[in-house]
Structure formats: C-alpha cells, structure tokens
Design a protein around this motif. Sequence first.
Motif, PDB file in Angstrom:
ATOM      1  N   GLY A  34       0.810  -1.216   0.000  1.00 18.32           N
ATOM      2  CA  GLY A  34       0.000   0.000   0.000  1.00 18.32           C
ATOM      3  C   GLY A  34       0.845   1.268   0.000  1.00 18.32           C
ATOM      4  N   GLY A  35       2.164   1.104   0.086  1.00 17.69           N
ATOM      5  CA  GLY A  35       3.069   2.251   0.101  1.00 17.69           C
ATOM      6  C   GLY A  35       3.110   2.954  -1.247  1.00 17.69           C
ATOM      7  N   VAL A  36       3.505   4.212  -1.215  1.00 17.50           N
ATOM      8  CA  VAL A  36       3.485   5.064  -2.397  1.00 17.50           C
ATOM      9  C   VAL A  36       4.904   5.499  -2.766  1.00 17.50           C
ATOM     10  N   PHE A  37       5.208   5.376  -4.047  1.00 13.82           N
ATOM     11  CA  PHE A  37       6.484   5.805  -4.617  1.00 13.82           C
ATOM     12  C   PHE A  37       6.206   7.025  -5.486  1.00 13.82           C
ATOM     13  N   ILE A  38       6.904   8.120  -5.192  1.00 16.44           N
ATOM     14  CA  ILE A  38       6.704   9.366  -5.934  1.00 16.44           C
ATOM     15  C   ILE A  38       8.025   9.786  -6.558  1.00 16.44           C
ATOM     16  N   VAL A  39       7.996  10.013  -7.860  1.00 16.66           N
ATOM     17  CA  VAL A  39       9.164  10.516  -8.580  1.00 16.66           C
ATOM     18  C   VAL A  39       8.828  11.929  -9.050  1.00 16.66           C
ATOM     19  N   ILE A  40       9.635  12.898  -8.624  1.00 14.33           N
ATOM     20  CA  ILE A  40       9.436  14.286  -9.027  1.00 14.33           C
ATOM     21  C   ILE A  40      10.577  14.669  -9.955  1.00 14.33           C
ATOM     22  N   GLU A  41      10.228  14.968 -11.188  1.00 15.19           N
ATOM     23  CA  GLU A  41      11.224  15.251 -12.236  1.00 15.19           C
ATOM     24  C   GLU A  41      10.565  16.047 -13.353  1.00 15.19           C
ATOM     25  N   ASP A  42      11.380  16.461 -14.308  1.00  7.19           N
ATOM     26  CA  ASP A  42      10.881  16.912 -15.599  1.00  7.19           C
ATOM     27  C   ASP A  42      10.609  15.638 -16.392  1.00  7.19           C
ATOM     28  N   ILE A  43       9.387  15.152 -16.340  1.00 11.45           N
ATOM     29  CA  ILE A  43       9.026  13.900 -17.000  1.00 11.45           C
ATOM     30  C   ILE A  43       8.429  14.241 -18.364  1.00 11.45           C
ATOM     31  N   ILE A  44       9.020  13.708 -19.398  1.00 15.70           N
ATOM     32  CA  ILE A  44       8.561  13.988 -20.745  1.00 15.70           C
ATOM     33  C   ILE A  44       7.397  13.062 -21.091  1.00 15.70           C
ATOM     34  N   ASN A  45       6.257  13.643 -21.431  1.00 13.32           N
ATOM     35  CA  ASN A  45       5.085  12.882 -21.850  1.00 13.32           C
ATOM     36  C   ASN A  45       5.283  12.531 -23.319  1.00 13.32           C
ATOM     37  N   THR A  46       5.548  11.266 -23.602  1.00  9.73           N
ATOM     38  CA  THR A  46       5.849  10.856 -24.976  1.00  9.73           C
ATOM     39  C   THR A  46       4.666  11.013 -25.915  1.00  9.73           C
ATOM     40  N   GLY A  47       3.477  11.105 -25.373  1.00 12.56           N
ATOM     41  CA  GLY A  47       2.310  11.329 -26.214  1.00 12.56           C
ATOM     42  C   GLY A  47       2.164  12.783 -26.627  1.00 12.56           C
ATOM     43  N   GLN A  48       2.963  13.643 -26.007  1.00 14.47           N
ATOM     44  CA  GLN A  48       2.874  15.068 -26.303  1.00 14.47           C
ATOM     45  C   GLN A  48       4.253  15.672 -26.535  1.00 14.47           C
ATOM     46  N   LEU A  49       5.110  14.970 -27.267  1.00 19.46           N
ATOM     47  CA  LEU A  49       6.423  15.537 -27.562  1.00 19.46           C
ATOM     48  C   LEU A  49       6.233  16.821 -28.345  1.00 19.46           C
ATOM     49  N   ASN A  50       6.901  17.854 -27.901  1.00 20.83           N
ATOM     50  CA  ASN A  50       6.748  19.158 -28.537  1.00 20.83           C
ATOM     51  C   ASN A  50       8.066  19.917 -28.479  1.00 20.83           C
ATOM     52  N   GLU A  51       8.026  21.168 -28.857  1.00 11.53           N
ATOM     53  CA  GLU A  51       9.241  21.976 -28.870  1.00 11.53           C
ATOM     54  C   GLU A  51       9.848  22.109 -27.485  1.00 11.53           C
ATOM     55  N   SER A  52       9.012  22.195 -26.448  1.00 13.22           N
ATOM     56  CA  SER A  52       9.532  22.335 -25.088  1.00 13.22           C
ATOM     57  C   SER A  52      10.359  21.121 -24.692  1.00 13.22           C
ATOM     58  N   ALA A  53       9.856  19.933 -25.004  1.00 12.17           N
ATOM     59  CA  ALA A  53      10.579  18.709 -24.670  1.00 12.17           C
ATOM     60  C   ALA A  53      11.897  18.646 -25.429  1.00 12.17           C
TER      61      ALA A  53
END
Length: 150
Positions: free
Chosen positions: A71-90
């Motif tokens: 039931g424990g929670v793992f949280i990753v905080i990063e600049d995560i690139i959404n591959t479904g929305q690759l754009n100029e920012s990524a």
Amino acid sequence: LPRTVAIAEKRMAAIGGDVADRIKLVGGNCFEDDLPTPVDVVIIANVMHGFDNDDLRKLLVKKAHAALSPGGVFIVIEDIINTGQLNESALFWQMSMDVTRACSDHGHRHQHAMLTDVGLKSWCEAVGFRCDTEPISLVGSMQAAVAVKP
C-alpha cells in the motif's frame, strides 16, 4: 545527502506542528545505501534525470519497491517527458541537457537524459508497482509520477 536532510529539517521546523514527528529524513547515497524499511512513502526528487544509464534508474525503482510496505506510495518528481505530447519544449529541454552534458563542473561531467513517462511506468510495473495515474503537473515543467505497491 546529509546537507539535504539539514535543509529539510529546517523547513519542517518552520512549518511547525507535528510534521517533524511524522516524517523521518534519511541521508545517504541512494545507489550505495539501502533505503530504510518498511516505509509508507519513498520520494525521489530531481535525481533520475542526472543519470543517462537506465540500469541505475531501474535500481532506484527496485530499491523503492523493496523499502515500501504494501500500500506504500512511490513518488518521482522530475521533468518527465510525456511521450504522447512531444513538442518543442521537450526537444528544447533535451538540447539544454546535451549542452550541460558537454560542460564540466569541477572536473565532473554531467550526465543528463530525458525521463519519459513510458520508461518510468515500464520500470515501475516491472518490479510490481501499480501505475494507475498520469504524472501530476507541479510547478513549471516539473511533474510527480505516482506508483503504488500492492
């Protein structure tokens, strides 16, 4: 890192209340040291992008899973690139990381690489995490990816 623990302790003291009684901060090297067990939450923030070796990233995911209670929670905080929305920012982000990689800081080379939602989710699911949600947008381009240990 011990210096990070000292900063976090000061912030918790400023918040007041029973925050410091409910949170245990642990300093160390996340690649060399075992995480304490059992824990309810593991947060890895701004670490994974610093390594372009996926085996090291997978090791962190595996260590988090091993440390968590059911039931424990793992949280990753990063600049995560959404591959479904690759754009100029990524693409700009990756180019800036490439420039940083080419630079040197006190003789140590920086190794930065994009962390994608697909890659992170596959690593989490491979060790047994359940990943039911999309990354949560935070400040700027930062996102929080959440996985649960069944």
